[in-house]
Design a protein around this motif. Structure first.
Motif, PDB file in Angstrom:
ATOM      1  N   LYS A   1       0.861  -1.187   0.000  1.00 55.79           N
ATOM      2  CA  LYS A   1       0.000   0.000   0.000  1.00 55.79           C
ATOM      3  C   LYS A   1       0.894   1.233   0.000  1.00 55.79           C
ATOM      4  O   LYS A   1       1.886   1.267   0.728  1.00 55.79           O
ATOM      5  N   PRO A   2       0.548   2.241  -0.784  1.00 59.51           N
ATOM      6  CA  PRO A   2       1.343   3.469  -0.769  1.00 59.51           C
ATOM      7  C   PRO A   2       1.362   4.099   0.633  1.00 59.51           C
ATOM      8  O   PRO A   2       0.371   4.050   1.357  1.00 59.51           O
ATOM      9  N   ALA A   3       2.499   4.657   1.006  1.00 60.68           N
ATOM     10  CA  ALA A   3       2.661   5.318   2.300  1.00 60.68           C
ATOM     11  C   ALA A   3       3.360   6.656   2.068  1.00 60.68           C
ATOM     12  O   ALA A   3       3.787   6.969   0.950  1.00 60.68           O
ATOM     13  N   ALA A   4       3.493   7.422   3.124  1.00 59.30           N
ATOM     14  CA  ALA A   4       4.118   8.743   3.040  1.00 59.30           C
ATOM     15  C   ALA A   4       5.617   8.635   2.751  1.00 59.30           C
ATOM     16  O   ALA A   4       6.234   7.587   2.961  1.00 59.30           O
ATOM     17  N   ASN A   5       6.194   9.724   2.288  1.00 57.84           N
ATOM     18  CA  ASN A   5       7.643   9.859   2.067  1.00 57.84           C
ATOM     19  C   ASN A   5       8.221   8.845   1.087  1.00 57.84           C
ATOM     20  O   ASN A   5       9.278   8.262   1.325  1.00 57.84           O
ATOM     21  N   LYS A   6       7.507   8.615  -0.032  1.00 50.33           N
ATOM     22  CA  LYS A   6       7.981   7.711  -1.081  1.00 50.33           C
ATOM     23  C   LYS A   6       8.242   6.304  -0.561  1.00 50.33           C
ATOM     24  O   LYS A   6       9.245   5.667  -0.892  1.00 50.33           O
ATOM     25  N   LYS A   7       7.344   5.816   0.258  1.00 55.65           N
ATOM     26  CA  LYS A   7       7.459   4.474   0.826  1.00 55.65           C
ATOM     27  C   LYS A   7       6.204   3.686   0.487  1.00 55.65           C
ATOM     28  O   LYS A   7       5.178   4.235   0.098  1.00 55.65           O
ATOM     29  N   VAL A   8       6.292   2.363   0.651  1.00 49.25           N
ATOM     30  CA  VAL A   8       5.129   1.488   0.577  1.00 49.25           C
ATOM     31  C   VAL A   8       5.087   0.662   1.857  1.00 49.25           C
ATOM     32  O   VAL A   8       6.133   0.360   2.446  1.00 49.25           O
ATOM     33  N   GLU A   9       3.886   0.325   2.286  1.00 49.70           N
ATOM     34  CA  GLU A   9       3.719  -0.478   3.499  1.00 49.70           C
ATOM     35  C   GLU A   9       3.356  -1.905   3.097  1.00 49.70           C
ATOM     36  O   GLU A   9       2.478  -2.113   2.260  1.00 49.70           O
ATOM     37  N   ILE A  10       4.071  -2.865   3.669  1.00 53.51           N
ATOM     38  CA  ILE A  10       3.744  -4.273   3.434  1.00 53.51           C
ATOM     39  C   ILE A  10       3.512  -4.954   4.771  1.00 53.51           C
ATOM     40  O   ILE A  10       4.035  -4.524   5.807  1.00 53.51           O
ATOM     41  N   ARG A  11       2.712  -6.005   4.723  1.00 47.58           N
ATOM     42  CA  ARG A  11       2.443  -6.816   5.918  1.00 47.58           C
ATOM     43  C   ARG A  11       2.778  -8.267   5.600  1.00 47.58           C
ATOM     44  O   ARG A  11       2.401  -8.781   4.553  1.00 47.58           O
ATOM     45  N   LEU A  12       3.489  -8.883   6.519  1.00 48.50           N
ATOM     46  CA  LEU A  12       3.834 -10.298   6.409  1.00 48.50           C
ATOM     47  C   LEU A  12       3.394 -10.989   7.694  1.00 48.50           C
ATOM     48  O   LEU A  12       3.477 -10.397   8.776  1.00 48.50           O
ATOM     49  N   THR A  13       2.940 -12.227   7.576  1.00 51.45           N
ATOM     50  CA  THR A  13       2.542 -13.001   8.746  1.00 51.45           C
ATOM     51  C   THR A  13       3.404 -14.254   8.786  1.00 51.45           C
ATOM     52  O   THR A  13       3.520 -14.965   7.779  1.00 51.45           O
ATOM     53  N   ASP A  14       4.007 -14.545   9.952  1.00 54.48           N
ATOM     54  CA  ASP A  14       4.860 -15.720  10.046  1.00 54.48           C
ATOM     55  C   ASP A  14       4.039 -16.977  10.324  1.00 54.48           C
ATOM     56  O   ASP A  14       2.814 -16.939  10.434  1.00 54.48           O
ATOM     57  N   GLN A  15       4.729 -18.102  10.425  1.00 56.85           N
ATOM     58  CA  GLN A  15       4.076 -19.394  10.604  1.00 56.85           C
ATOM     59  C   GLN A  15       3.323 -19.502  11.931  1.00 56.85           C
ATOM     60  O   GLN A  15       2.468 -20.365  12.093  1.00 56.85           O
ATOM     61  N   ASN A  16       3.592 -18.607  12.870  1.00 55.42           N
ATOM     62  CA  ASN A  16       2.912 -18.613  14.169  1.00 55.42           C
ATOM     63  C   ASN A  16       1.752 -17.620  14.215  1.00 55.42           C
ATOM     64  O   ASN A  16       1.157 -17.419  15.259  1.00 55.42           O
ATOM     65  N   GLY A  17       1.471 -16.959  13.103  1.00 55.48           N
ATOM     66  CA  GLY A  17       0.381 -16.003  13.045  1.00 55.48           C
ATOM     67  C   GLY A  17       0.742 -14.603  13.505  1.00 55.48           C
ATOM     68  O   GLY A  17      -0.125 -13.750  13.637  1.00 55.48           O
ATOM     69  N   VAL A  18       2.025 -14.338  13.755  1.00 53.02           N
ATOM     70  CA  VAL A  18       2.470 -13.012  14.168  1.00 53.02           C
ATOM     71  C   VAL A  18       2.599 -12.136  12.924  1.00 53.02           C
ATOM     72  O   VAL A  18       3.211 -12.527  11.934  1.00 53.02           O
ATOM     73  N   SER A  19       2.008 -10.963  12.975  1.00 54.03           N
ATOM     74  CA  SER A  19       2.010 -10.050  11.840  1.00 54.03           C
ATOM     75  C   SER A  19       3.145  -9.034  11.980  1.00 54.03           C
ATOM     76  O   SER A  19       3.387  -8.510  13.066  1.00 54.03           O
TER      77      SER A  19
END
Length: 108
Positions: free
Chosen positions: A19-37
């Motif tokens: 997702k586009p974010a401020a200051n020429k950045k993008v935000e990503i979300r990853l979830t590990d095998q234990n469900g921690v985001s």
């Protein structure tokens, strides 16, 4: 007390949604095998390079690395995060070894 430097590396095999974010950045979300985001802000230029690498490589893997940040409602932030996509090379089969077994004649 001994000081240590902590780092987080999250490996993935499918490109997360950005997702586009401020200051020429993008935000990503990853979830590990234990469900921690994990949430990371990635430089938009680095993200475009990662997308191009994914398109160019037939078999690839990726990783997001950074420093552990503050806890969020369902996980953690990754600060100063960077992304890297690399090509997976096919492993060559090992050559058959030429070991001498117990039933082989001794070498003189």
């Amino acid at each position: 007390m001994t000081e240590a430097r902590s780092e987080v590396t999250l490996k993935f095999n499918s490109l997360p949604e950005a997702k586009p974010a401020a200051n020429k950045k993008v935000e990503i979300r990853l979830t590990d095998q234990n469900g921690v985001s994990f949430t990371a802000l990635i430089n938009a230029k680095s993200w475009r390079k990662a997308e191009a690498d994914v398109a160019a490589f037939s078999d690839w893997g990726g990783a997001v690395s950074g420093k552990p940040g503050q806890p969020t409602d369902n996980g953690f932030e990754v600060i100063d995060a960077g992304i890297k996509v690399f090509e997976k090379k096919a492993k060559e089969p090992l050559p058959e070894s030429t070991t001498i077994g117990a039933d082989a004649a001794p070498i003189v």
